[in-house]
Design an enzyme around this catalytic site. Structure first.
Site, PDB file in Angstrom:
ATOM      1  CG  ASP A 121      -1.865  -1.232   1.196  1.00 35.74           C
ATOM      2  OD1 ASP A 121      -3.060  -1.082   0.885  1.00 35.74           O
ATOM      3  OD2 ASP A 121      -1.381  -2.343   1.496  1.00 35.74           O
ATOM      4  CG  ASP A 150      -4.034  -1.494  -2.675  1.00 31.60           C
ATOM      5  OD1 ASP A 150      -4.457  -2.100  -3.673  1.00 31.60           O
ATOM      6  OD2 ASP A 150      -4.753  -1.246  -1.685  1.00 31.60           O
ATOM      7  CE1 TYR A 153      -4.459   3.256  -2.022  1.00 31.75           C
ATOM      8  CE2 TYR A 153      -2.161   2.624  -2.297  1.00 31.75           C
ATOM      9  CZ  TYR A 153      -3.357   2.545  -1.600  1.00 31.75           C
ATOM     10  OH  TYR A 153      -3.446   1.739  -0.496  1.00 31.75           O
ATOM     11  CG  ASN A 183      -8.345  -2.603  -2.618  1.00 34.59           C
ATOM     12  OD1 ASN A 183      -7.360  -2.960  -1.956  1.00 34.59           O
ATOM     13  ND2 ASN A 183      -8.926  -1.426  -2.446  1.00 34.59           N
ATOM     14  CG  HIS A 267      -4.026  -6.264  -1.165  1.00 33.76           C
ATOM     15  ND1 HIS A 267      -3.000  -5.377  -0.927  1.00 33.76           N
ATOM     16  CD2 HIS A 267      -5.185  -5.533  -1.078  1.00 33.76           C
ATOM     17  CE1 HIS A 267      -3.497  -4.168  -0.712  1.00 33.76           C
ATOM     18  NE2 HIS A 267      -4.815  -4.236  -0.800  1.00 33.76           N
ATOM     19  CG  HIS A 277      -9.799  -2.395   4.907  1.00 35.80           C
ATOM     20  ND1 HIS A 277     -10.717  -2.264   3.900  1.00 35.80           N
ATOM     21  CD2 HIS A 277      -8.890  -1.410   4.726  1.00 35.80           C
ATOM     22  CE1 HIS A 277     -10.384  -1.241   3.129  1.00 35.80           C
ATOM     23  NE2 HIS A 277      -9.281  -0.700   3.616  1.00 35.80           N
ATOM     24  CB  VAL A 306      -5.237  -3.283   7.474  1.00 30.69           C
ATOM     25  CG1 VAL A 306      -5.370  -2.398   8.713  1.00 30.69           C
ATOM     26  CG2 VAL A 306      -6.456  -4.178   7.325  1.00 30.69           C
TER      27      VAL A 306
END
Length: 414
Positions: A121, A150, A153, A183, A267, A277, A306
């Site tokens: 992320d 992720d 973005y 996602n 993920h 989440h 998360v």
């Protein structure tokens, strides 16, 4: 070693370059600068004083010409015939004469050592840059990086993949990476296209290959003393499905005399005490695959999603179990959505430590000593000071790994 582009890219300077590898055949991916956009102007609004409004997002529209995008030429070059563990230099003319360096993957050896950086992320903020700078401080001691989804973005806005490449290049042009999607790689119209084109997983066998856009969304590879299993959180994990069949066959093929360690990453975490989440998001995958991984004694699991750090005890089906793997949520790379709060209360028994701060981790696997040293580096503590360190012992109590010692934020709970 010289890696030549095919000359198709328009423009001059190199926009983004990375080394990627699992096993013995890395790939190099480069993107030319035939088209330049400012993602900041369109997708990251600013306040009157010029500061960024990170919590605001401009969604793409087919009615807005600013949102139309065609990528530059993307070059993906497999590199074969490398000596395991040898250092190489490469460049990509005519786009750039800059010389980059990387170290080829180590040979499989049950008694060897290997160290991964682990991060998820990331995004494109000042926090993201701090995380990558910290990771870069460890570059000389890392054999590769596990990227747990992720990444950019981009969320459907193509230029964000370009700007992420420029941001990541100083670190990832010299470190081999293994990547899974999150996602933000399939939602918002992404449909895995940007990820597969720019950060392809290890390629399919030649007779199955359809180019970088056909890069698999799940795979495994072996390096040093470890078998690495990389999975897609957004596939059907139930028995009889494609993902289940792959995991079943893959884990059955593992030879512990060859690779005594088995780690897995995907993920969405199976175990999290976050209320941002919840575990409901991973229930289908967990219900389908957890028993399979438990029966094959997968040792350590790493997840993102998360935006915080959390480490669990050995756990199986929601209960403490010495034969289950220890799980690590490391989705704290620095993305624009900020740290994930609040936490659920009371803290579950299996949750040993949790904190909503940005950072990254490193995992050092020692085949001869049968130990794994996990370190979490919180950004505000600096890239060279581990906020938490835990040492796992392999085959502890003739079952699975066991945390035998630790220090830092949660040393009393290690």
């Amino acid at each position: 070693m010289r890696v030549d582009s095919d000359g198709a890219a328009a423009g001059g300077a190199l926009e983004a370059i990375r080394a990627v590898g699992g096993g013995s055949s890395p790939w190099v991916t480069a993107v030319g600068t035939s088209q330049v956009y400012s993602a900041l102007n369109f997708y990251t609004p600013t306040n009157a004083d010029g500061s960024v409004k990170w919590n605001e997002t401009h969604w793409g529209s087919y009615q807005d010409a600013r949102d139309f995008y065609t990528s530059s030429h993307i070059h993906s070059v497999p590199i074969t015939g490398l000596a395991p563990g040898a250092a190489y230099a490469y460049r990509i003319p005519p786009m750039s004469e800059q010389v980059f360096h990387f170290v080829a993957p180590k040979a499989v050896d049950p008694k060897s050592k290997i160290t991964f950086g682990v991060v998820g992320d990331l995004g494109q903020t000042q926090d993201s840059l701090t995380t990558m700078d910290g990771l870069g401080e460890h570059a000389d001691s890392l054999d590769g990086v596990l990227l747990i989804g992720d990444l950019s973005y981009s969320d459907g806005y193509g230029p964000r993949w370009d700007s992420f490449g420029r941001l990541a290049q100083p670190v990832f042009s010299g470190l081999l990476s293994a990547t899974v999607g999150g996602n933000h790689e399939f939602d918002f119209g992404e449909a895995w296209v940007g990820l597969r084109a720019r950060w392809p997983a290890p390629p399919k066998p030649t007779h199955l290959r359809g180019g970088a856009t056909d890069a698999p969304l799940y795979y495994s590879y072996e390096v040093g003393p470890v078998h690495v299993l990389a999975l897609n959180s957004y596939m059907d994990g139930t028995q009889g499905g494609e993902l289940y069949d792959f995991v079943d066959a893959d884990l059955k093929s593992v030879d512990r005399a060859r690779t005594p360690w088995v780690i897995a990453f995907w993920h969405t975490p199976w175990y999290t005490s976050s209320k941002a989440h919840t575990m409901a998001e991973s229930q289908q995958m967990r219900d389908g695959l957890e028993t399979l991984m438990y029966s094959h004694r997968v040792n350590l699991v790493f997840n993102g999603h998360v935006h915080a750090y959390e480490r669990t005890a050995n756990v199986y089906k929601g209960e403490l179990d010495a034969c289950g793997p220890a799980h690590h949520t490391i989705g704290d790379g620095g993305n624009r959505e900020g740290p994930a709060l609040p936490w659920a209360e009371p803290q579950p028994e299996w949750s040993l430590f949790r904190e909503a701060s940005f950072g990254f981790g490193t995992l050092e696997l020692d085949g001869a000593a049968e130990t794994a040293t996990w370190r979490w580096f919180r950004n505000q503590d600096g890239g060279n000071k581990a906020t938490e360190e835990v040492v796992y012992k392999l085959n502890a109590d003739d079952c699975n790994v066991k945390a035998v010692r630790g220090h830092g934020a949660a040393s009393a709970q290690a």
